[in-house]
Motif scaffolding. Structure first.
Motif, short mmCIF file in Angstrom:
data_model
loop_
_atom_site.label_atom_id
_atom_site.label_comp_id
_atom_site.label_asym_id
_atom_site.label_seq_id
_atom_site.Cartn_x
_atom_site.Cartn_y
_atom_site.Cartn_z
N GLU A 179 0.82 -1.21 0.00
CA GLU A 179 0.00 0.00 0.00
C GLU A 179 0.86 1.26 0.00
N HIS A 180 0.32 2.29 -0.61
CA HIS A 180 0.98 3.60 -0.64
C HIS A 180 0.94 4.25 0.75
N PRO A 181 1.79 5.26 1.01
CA PRO A 181 1.76 5.97 2.30
C PRO A 181 0.43 6.68 2.52
N GLN A 182 0.03 6.77 3.80
CA GLN A 182 -1.20 7.47 4.16
C GLN A 182 -0.87 8.63 5.10
N TYR A 183 -1.69 9.68 5.03
CA TYR A 183 -1.48 10.86 5.88
C TYR A 183 -2.82 11.38 6.37
N THR A 184 -2.80 12.05 7.53
CA THR A 184 -3.98 12.73 8.04
C THR A 184 -3.54 14.01 8.75
N ARG A 185 -4.45 14.75 9.37
CA ARG A 185 -4.11 15.98 10.07
C ARG A 185 -3.20 15.70 11.28
N PRO A 186 -2.30 16.62 11.61
CA PRO A 186 -2.13 17.96 11.05
C PRO A 186 -1.34 17.94 9.73
N GLU A 188 1.19 19.74 8.97
CA GLU A 188 2.63 19.80 9.26
C GLU A 188 2.86 19.35 10.69
N PHE A 189 3.89 18.51 10.89
CA PHE A 189 4.23 18.03 12.23
C PHE A 189 5.74 17.88 12.33
N LEU A 190 6.33 18.61 13.29
CA LEU A 190 7.78 18.61 13.51
C LEU A 190 8.55 18.89 12.23
N GLY A 191 8.02 19.81 11.44
CA GLY A 191 8.71 20.21 10.21
C GLY A 191 8.41 19.33 9.01
N GLU A 192 7.73 18.22 9.21
CA GLU A 192 7.40 17.31 8.09
C GLU A 192 5.99 17.62 7.61
N GLU A 193 5.86 17.87 6.30
CA GLU A 193 4.57 18.23 5.73
C GLU A 193 4.00 17.09 4.88
N LEU A 198 -1.42 15.53 -2.39
CA LEU A 198 -2.60 15.04 -1.68
C LEU A 198 -3.54 16.16 -1.27
N LEU A 199 -3.05 17.38 -1.32
CA LEU A 199 -3.87 18.55 -0.96
C LEU A 199 -4.38 19.28 -2.19
N SER A 200 -4.04 18.77 -3.37
CA SER A 200 -4.33 19.49 -4.61
C SER A 200 -5.79 19.41 -5.03
N ILE A 206 -3.60 12.46 -7.76
CA ILE A 206 -3.48 11.76 -6.47
C ILE A 206 -3.39 10.25 -6.69
N GLU A 207 -4.25 9.72 -7.57
CA GLU A 207 -4.22 8.27 -7.84
C GLU A 207 -2.90 7.87 -8.51
N GLN A 208 -2.41 8.73 -9.40
CA GLN A 208 -1.13 8.45 -10.05
C GLN A 208 0.00 8.43 -9.03
N TRP A 209 0.00 9.41 -8.12
CA TRP A 209 1.02 9.47 -7.07
C TRP A 209 0.96 8.24 -6.17
N ARG A 210 -0.25 7.87 -5.78
CA ARG A 210 -0.40 6.71 -4.92
C ARG A 210 0.07 5.43 -5.59
#
Length: 254
Positions: A179-186, A188-193, A198-200, A206-210
């Protein structure tokens, strides 16, 4: 689908399947998990279910009689016209995987036999015509954990268990890729965005990136899976480029 579990420790099964997604699936009657205590079928006055192995050796072996009688009680209650398949969870069986789980959806009933001690009398496997399945190249105390793995894996693909097919069709191994990487809020966390794509709001990108991230992770961690995956020529070229880049990087490090 109904899962019939033959075990010496039914509480191990019910405690797991009585929580979370599997609990809700049973409440909706999408699946049913029924446990049978093999000891209940022993003809021994002390409800003994094991004995010393013929020919000598370490440990004890589960006896054929309680297993066979338990099995007969299960199949005698299966309505005419409904199909069933019997599985013995065993370290010497063929390795369990997602494709194998998908094939199990063809049955109305799965009968799962959990072994213990040094194993079970071979005649039980023969009489039950059981398929032997292993969840990996290691030894566990009994077959309950493998049985729970199988129930969980198969159940996720049954209609009504998850919210939609997308919930499992895009997970690791379903199409022979991780599976591709998953993200949720926030964001930005500790400098990592979170990756900007995924916000576009552009679902095609998004599907191509995944897809590319899934290919890349599989290439890095489980390249053997790529042999089974359905890949376009463009994807094959992309993987080959990654491999060439990795080889060049390794050469520079030397």
């Amino acid at each position: 689908m109904k899962f019939h579990v033959m075990t010496l420790f039914p509480e191990m099964i019910t405690s797991y399947t009585g929580e979370s997604i599997l609990k809700r699936a049973q409440e909706k009657q999408s699946i049913e998990v029924i446990c049978y205590n093999i000891r209940d079928y022993s003809l021994d006055k002390h409800k003994k279910v094991d004995d010393y192995p013929f020919g000598g050796g370490e440990g004890m072996v589960m006896s054929v009689q309680p297993i066979y009688d338990c099995y007969q009680a299960i199949v005698s209650d299966i309505p005419d016209g409904e199909t069933y398949h019997t599985i013995y969870l065993s370290p010497r069986g063929k390795t369990f995987h997602q494709k194998k789980a998908q094939k199990m959806l063809q049955w109305d009933h799965l009968i799962l036999l959990c072994g213990h001690y040094e194993g079970i009398d071979e005649r039980a496997i023969d009489f039950l015509k059981a398929e032997e399945i292993s969840i990996g190249d290691y030894i566990l105390t009994g077959g309950e954990l493998p049985a729970m793995v199988l129930i969980d894996t198969v159940s996720r693909m049954i209609d009504g268990v998850l919210s939609s097919k997308d919930s499992y069709e895009k997970e690791s191994f379903y199409d022979s890729l991780l599976e591709h990487p998953q993200y949720t809020r926030p964001r930005e966390f500790l400098g990592e965005e979170v990756p900007e794509v995924l916000l576009s709001g552009n679902h095609q990108k998004i599907e191509q990136w995944r897809r590319e991230q899934s290919l890349k992770k599989t290439c890095e961690v489980r390249p053997d899976l790529l042999e089974k995956a359905e890949l376009s020529q463009k994807e094959k070229d992309l993987i080959e480029q990654w491999r060439e880049d990795d080889a060049a990087s390794e050469k520079l490090e030397e």
